[in-house]
Scaffold this motif. Structure first.
Motif, PDB file in Angstrom:
ATOM      1  N   TYR A 172     -55.583  86.581  49.671  1.00 47.59           N
ATOM      2  CA  TYR A 172     -54.699  87.109  50.748  1.00 47.59           C
ATOM      3  C   TYR A 172     -53.612  87.853  50.098  1.00 47.59           C
ATOM      4  CZ  TYR A 172     -55.892  83.434  54.150  1.00 47.59           C
ATOM      5  OH  TYR A 172     -56.684  82.579  54.959  1.00 47.59           O
ATOM      6  N   THR A 173     -53.520  87.722  48.728  1.00 45.27           N
ATOM      7  CA  THR A 173     -52.370  88.358  47.973  1.00 45.27           C
ATOM      8  C   THR A 173     -53.011  89.938  47.556  1.00 45.27           C
ATOM      9  OG1 THR A 173     -51.783  86.631  46.554  1.00 45.27           O
ATOM     10  CG2 THR A 173     -51.355  88.380  45.770  1.00 45.27           C
ATOM     11  N   ALA A 174     -54.336  90.084  47.916  1.00 44.48           N
ATOM     12  CA  ALA A 174     -54.938  91.602  47.571  1.00 44.48           C
ATOM     13  C   ALA A 174     -54.911  92.080  48.857  1.00 44.48           C
ATOM     14  CB  ALA A 174     -56.305  91.489  46.841  1.00 44.48           C
ATOM     15  N   ILE A 175     -54.769  91.599  50.129  1.00 41.08           N
ATOM     16  CA  ILE A 175     -54.800  92.367  51.452  1.00 41.08           C
ATOM     17  C   ILE A 175     -53.915  93.304  51.246  1.00 41.08           C
ATOM     18  CG2 ILE A 175     -53.951  91.996  53.758  1.00 41.08           C
ATOM     19  CD1 ILE A 175     -55.283  89.323  54.138  1.00 41.08           C
ATOM     20  N   GLY A 176     -54.440  94.527  51.933  1.00 46.09           N
ATOM     21  CA  GLY A 176     -53.718  95.559  52.062  1.00 46.09           C
ATOM     22  C   GLY A 176     -53.942  96.571  50.968  1.00 46.09           C
ATOM     23  N   LYS A 177     -54.050  95.978  49.883  1.00 43.62           N
ATOM     24  CA  LYS A 177     -54.401  97.121  48.807  1.00 43.62           C
ATOM     25  C   LYS A 177     -56.039  97.070  48.725  1.00 43.62           C
ATOM     26  CE  LYS A 177     -50.652  94.803  47.096  1.00 43.62           C
ATOM     27  NZ  LYS A 177     -50.428  93.653  48.262  1.00 43.62           N
ATOM     28  N   TRP A 200     -55.595  90.523  58.163  1.00 41.32           N
ATOM     29  CA  TRP A 200     -55.476  89.537  58.895  1.00 41.32           C
ATOM     30  C   TRP A 200     -55.877  89.669  60.286  1.00 41.32           C
ATOM     31  CZ3 TRP A 200     -53.319  85.810  55.871  1.00 41.32           C
ATOM     32  CH2 TRP A 200     -52.470  86.389  54.787  1.00 41.32           C
ATOM     33  N   TYR A 244     -50.649  76.261  51.853  1.00 42.08           N
ATOM     34  CA  TYR A 244     -50.058  77.310  51.490  1.00 42.08           C
ATOM     35  C   TYR A 244     -51.120  78.452  52.442  1.00 42.08           C
ATOM     36  CZ  TYR A 244     -46.484  76.111  48.503  1.00 42.08           C
ATOM     37  OH  TYR A 244     -45.317  75.436  48.007  1.00 42.08           O
ATOM     38  N   ALA A 264     -53.291  96.379  57.825  1.00 39.71           N
ATOM     39  CA  ALA A 264     -53.779  95.278  57.246  1.00 39.71           C
ATOM     40  C   ALA A 264     -54.111  93.990  58.114  1.00 39.71           C
ATOM     41  CB  ALA A 264     -52.926  94.535  56.406  1.00 39.71           C
TER      42      ALA A 264
ATOM     43  N   GLU B  94     -44.999  94.985  46.592  1.00 39.33           N
ATOM     44  CA  GLU B  94     -46.007  94.231  46.072  1.00 39.33           C
ATOM     45  C   GLU B  94     -46.700  95.002  44.977  1.00 39.33           C
ATOM     46  OE1 GLU B  94     -48.404  92.619  48.907  1.00 39.33           O
ATOM     47  OE2 GLU B  94     -46.938  91.614  49.952  1.00 39.33           O
ATOM     48  N   THR B 106     -49.480  89.923  39.975  1.00 40.28           N
ATOM     49  CA  THR B 106     -48.996  90.715  41.256  1.00 40.28           C
ATOM     50  C   THR B 106     -47.733  90.440  41.778  1.00 40.28           C
ATOM     51  OG1 THR B 106     -51.169  91.165  41.572  1.00 40.28           O
ATOM     52  CG2 THR B 106     -49.681  91.500  43.504  1.00 40.28           C
ATOM     53  N   TRP B 108     -44.366  90.130  44.050  1.00 40.29           N
ATOM     54  CA  TRP B 108     -43.749  90.503  45.057  1.00 40.29           C
ATOM     55  C   TRP B 108     -41.915  90.779  44.699  1.00 40.29           C
ATOM     56  CZ3 TRP B 108     -46.030  86.181  48.570  1.00 40.29           C
ATOM     57  CH2 TRP B 108     -47.468  86.367  48.572  1.00 40.29           C
ATOM     58  N   SER B 137     -48.279  96.357  51.540  1.00 43.16           N
ATOM     59  CA  SER B 137     -47.983  94.841  51.336  1.00 43.16           C
ATOM     60  C   SER B 137     -49.066  94.114  52.150  1.00 43.16           C
ATOM     61  CB  SER B 137     -46.841  94.442  52.005  1.00 43.16           C
ATOM     62  OG  SER B 137     -45.741  94.975  51.149  1.00 43.16           O
ATOM     63  N   SER B 138     -49.265  92.833  51.555  1.00 43.81           N
ATOM     64  CA  SER B 138     -50.288  92.009  51.943  1.00 43.81           C
ATOM     65  C   SER B 138     -49.799  91.160  53.340  1.00 43.81           C
ATOM     66  CB  SER B 138     -50.799  90.998  50.955  1.00 43.81           C
ATOM     67  OG  SER B 138     -49.848  90.219  50.759  1.00 43.81           O
ATOM     68  N   MET B 189     -44.210  79.769  47.464  1.00 47.91           N
ATOM     69  CA  MET B 189     -44.914  81.069  47.078  1.00 47.91           C
ATOM     70  C   MET B 189     -44.480  82.374  46.910  1.00 47.91           C
ATOM     71  SD  MET B 189     -48.630  82.127  48.407  1.00 47.91           S
ATOM     72  CE  MET B 189     -49.711  83.161  47.821  1.00 47.91           C
ATOM     73  N   HIS B 190     -43.652  82.603  47.954  1.00 51.35           N
ATOM     74  CA  HIS B 190     -42.724  83.883  47.696  1.00 51.35           C
ATOM     75  C   HIS B 190     -41.860  84.053  46.501  1.00 51.35           C
ATOM     76  CE1 HIS B 190     -44.097  86.017  51.903  1.00 51.35           C
ATOM     77  NE2 HIS B 190     -44.603  84.450  51.849  1.00 51.35           N
TER      78      HIS B 190
END
Lengths: 276, 373
Positions: A172-177, A200, A244, A264, B94, B106, B108, B137-138, B189-190
């Protein structure tokens, strides 16, 4: 055998929608078969939603079929060509905000071959729903999507597995990239690909209160949406405060209105089946 | 009057005397406040014997765009003597950044650097906050500023999708040094990924003049790999839940306040540190090796509540302001005095003091370094 049954089911599912739509859905057999091969069969079962009413921690999900891949920009372009009312320069503003398909070079050009192979993004819920209807399908419900998405490559219920969760968080953290590399999302045990970590995805009932963006300002809609969504209060009433990945998906859905078109965010279609 | 006399003179008498004592104290306090600088819209000195219910400023004059700074820099002190409308443009970005040598993460961020940009406004200002979320951003983000009186500290009005913008306005009712952070679920997490920063609401009467101001914010990182393990590291949720950080750092990375990034001051100068703690879990025992804090504004409040302090606690999601004069050249070491964190996890920074030596302050007489006299 499974394919054949699915084909019949999709025909059945398509029939009532065809009458409702101006354009009847009539396909030759081979087209149906191709559609089926692009869908995976998800058997009936149970899953645990992130937020559940007491006593309803297990939600039953009926068998259904789900697109193996997200709808691509190229496929969406073909839809827009067939249904020009969904072009970005013709769409009614009540159905899509100003960012609808805004990343395309023009209203009828989705970009390079590579770009057309990527998942379609910046598509509103109304447009995604119309696309699926044009194929005799519909958007998956939140329950269906979450149920199918809790499967890993080997297990149908990997959602509780710590290692699987960590993997999803990293994806998920890599989504968009990484929208341009759909291959990085894995294929799960049902044969559904890239549910996590590429884009998403829209769901039919992404929020029980489906209102347009303006509702946020007026109060009641905003309250309903934001109920669990900021600070530690998000953990209140959650069935598993350590899930999470589910919180992240929930937060994404909570930020959406039906006209929202954002990077995304893509979609895939589903179809109901009947139990034989 | 000793406590013993009070005790011997009986219960009723001691109570009356105590009451009298506090009444005199209160009177003295009122007089001392009355002597403060008067400013254009200075409110009557706050009487905290009665809890104030605050009113937003009735007159907002003009408009300005806030200057936001990257740590360790702090925006210039506010010289205005009236309330104004302040526009704050904060962008969520990010990006993969250095956590330690050879270790990436990575992050944010609020503003593209770590920790989030420092915001400085004045008590009574009307702030209009524009939160933009980068289109790459993701996921959605929002902001909860602890200085805000309102739903979720602004979080409820600022959930922002990638490529989107949210705007809300608030009155800076309470002066003080406040943490802000992202409050989108799952909040830990954020925050663990770097989403915190600070906003200073300067009191109407301003703050005492100093020569140097710095922005230092502590936080932890929970990574899959061990401390120093090379490559791109991802969040280890389990370590976060267990409160077992891999890194405890100042300003978002190991070494962000050492080497060529060492803070600088000169002998004879007065230094103010705005110290924040983003958490997500730990309380900091903030200490500067080789100095004593002359003033500590405990928990980022507006009263120099303590003098001559060695170590001050900075709560997670909280702050402290410390002030000290520097009397001796050399390197002062900023640490979290939960000392394994400084030694093994990165919670270490430096303040280099240059200038003329004063052997009376300190001199080494005999020892391995030979001594200077």
């Amino acid at each position: 055998m499974r394919s054949l049954r699915l084909a019949t089911l999709i025909l059945l599912a398509a029939a009532p929608r065809a009458t409702a739509s101006a354009r009847p859905v009539a396909r030759p057999d081979h087209a149906i078969r191709r559609t089926v091969s692009r869908m995976a069969m998800i058997p009936a079962g149970h899953y645990r939603p992130l937020y559940a009413a007491p006593g309803a921690e297990r939600v039953a999900v009926a068998a259904f079929a789900l697109d193996r891949d997200p709808v691509t920009a190229g496929e969406f372009l073909a839809f827009v060509e067939r249904r020009p009312e969904w072009r970005r320069d013709r769409v009614r503003r009540v159905y899509a905000d100003a960012r609808y398909l805004a990343d395309w070079p023009s209203a009828t050009d989705a970009g390079s071959l590579e770009a057309r192979r990527r998942p379609a993004t910046q598509v509103s819920w109304f447009a995604a729903r119309a696309y699926c209807a044009s194929r005799g399908k519909r958007l998956p419900t939140v329950d269906e999507w979450e149920y199918a998405a809790s499967a890993s490559e080997r297990s149908t219920h990997a959602g509780d597995d710590g290692a699987f969760r960590m993997r999803l968080l990293a994806l998920y953290t890599a989504i968009g990239k990484a929208v341009n590399t759909p291959s990085r999302g894995f294929e799960n045990v049902y044969g559904v690909r890239a549910l996590h970590g590429v884009v998403w995805e829209w769901t039919l009932d992404f929020n029980s209160v489906v209102l347009d963006d303006d509702s946020r300002a007026t109060g009641s809609g905003a309250d309903a949406r934001d109920r669990h969504l900021y600070c530690a209060s998000a953990a209140l009433g959650a069935t598993d405060p350590s899930d999470y990945p589910a919180f992240l998906r929930h937060a994404v859905r909570a930020g959406l209105g039906a006209r929202t078109s954002t990077s995304a965010l893509g979609f895939r279609c589903a179809a109901s089946t009947v139990i034989s | 009057m000793s406590l013993r006399t009070l005790h011997l003179s009986g219960h009723t008498v001691s109570r009356t005397m105590l009451a009298l004592f506090f009444a005199i104290l209160a009177l003295l306090f009122t007089f001392s406040l009355a002597g403060c600088n008067r400013v254009a819209d200075a409110a009557p000195a706050a009487d905290y014997a009665v809890v104030p219910v605050r009113e937003p400023s009735t007159e907002i004059v003009g408009q300005e765009v806030a200057v936001l700074t990257e740590a360790p820099n702090v925006p210039p002190a506010i010289t205005r003597t009236h309330a104004t409308k302040v526009i704050v443009n904060l962008d969520v970005i990010e990006k993969t950044m250095r956590l330690a040598d050879g270790v990436d993460y990575t992050m944010w961020t609020f503003g593209g650097s770590m920790p989030g940009r420092f915001i400085r406004v004045r008590e009574g200002d009307q702030v209009e906050l524009h939160l933009k979320n980068d289109k790459h951003s993701s996921m959605p983000h929002n902001i909860d500023l602890h200085a805000v009186t309102g739903p979720g500290g602004g979080a409820k009005s600022s959930l922002t999708l990638p490529g989107g913008e949210s705007v809300f306005t608030f009155a800076a009712l309470n002066p003080g040094l406040y943490v802000y952070h992202c409050a989108t679920a799952p909040v830990p997490m954020h925050i663990a990924n770097g989403m915190y920063g600070m906003i200073l609401v300067e009191p109407k009467a301003g703050m005492p003049k100093v020569d140097r101001e710095f922005y230092v914010m502590q936080s932890e990182f929970y990574t899959h790999g061990k401390f120093g393990e090379k490559g791109l590291q991802a969040l280890d949720m389990e370590k976060g839940v267990d409160e077992r950080p891999t890194y405890v750092v100042f300003n978002g990375a190991v070494g962000s306040l050492t080497g060529d990034k060492t803070l600088q001051a000169k002998v004879g100068e007065r230094v103010r540190l705005f110290v924040g703690n983003g958490g997500p879990n730990l309380i900091s025992s903030f200490h500067v090796i080789g100095e004593v804090f002359d003033n500590v504004y405990t928990e980022g409040g507006t009263v120099a509540s303590q003098h001559n302090v060695q170590t001050t606690l900075v709560p997670a999601g909280g702050s402290a302001v410390v002030e000290f004069g520097v009397e001796k050249p050399g390197d002062l070491i900023l640490v979290d005095h939960s000392i394994f964190r400084a030694f093994n996890k990165g919670a270490l920074g430096m303040l280099h003091v240059s200038g003329e030596d004063n052997a009376k302050v300190f001199a080494s007489l005999k020892g391995v370094d030979g001594g200077t006299h």
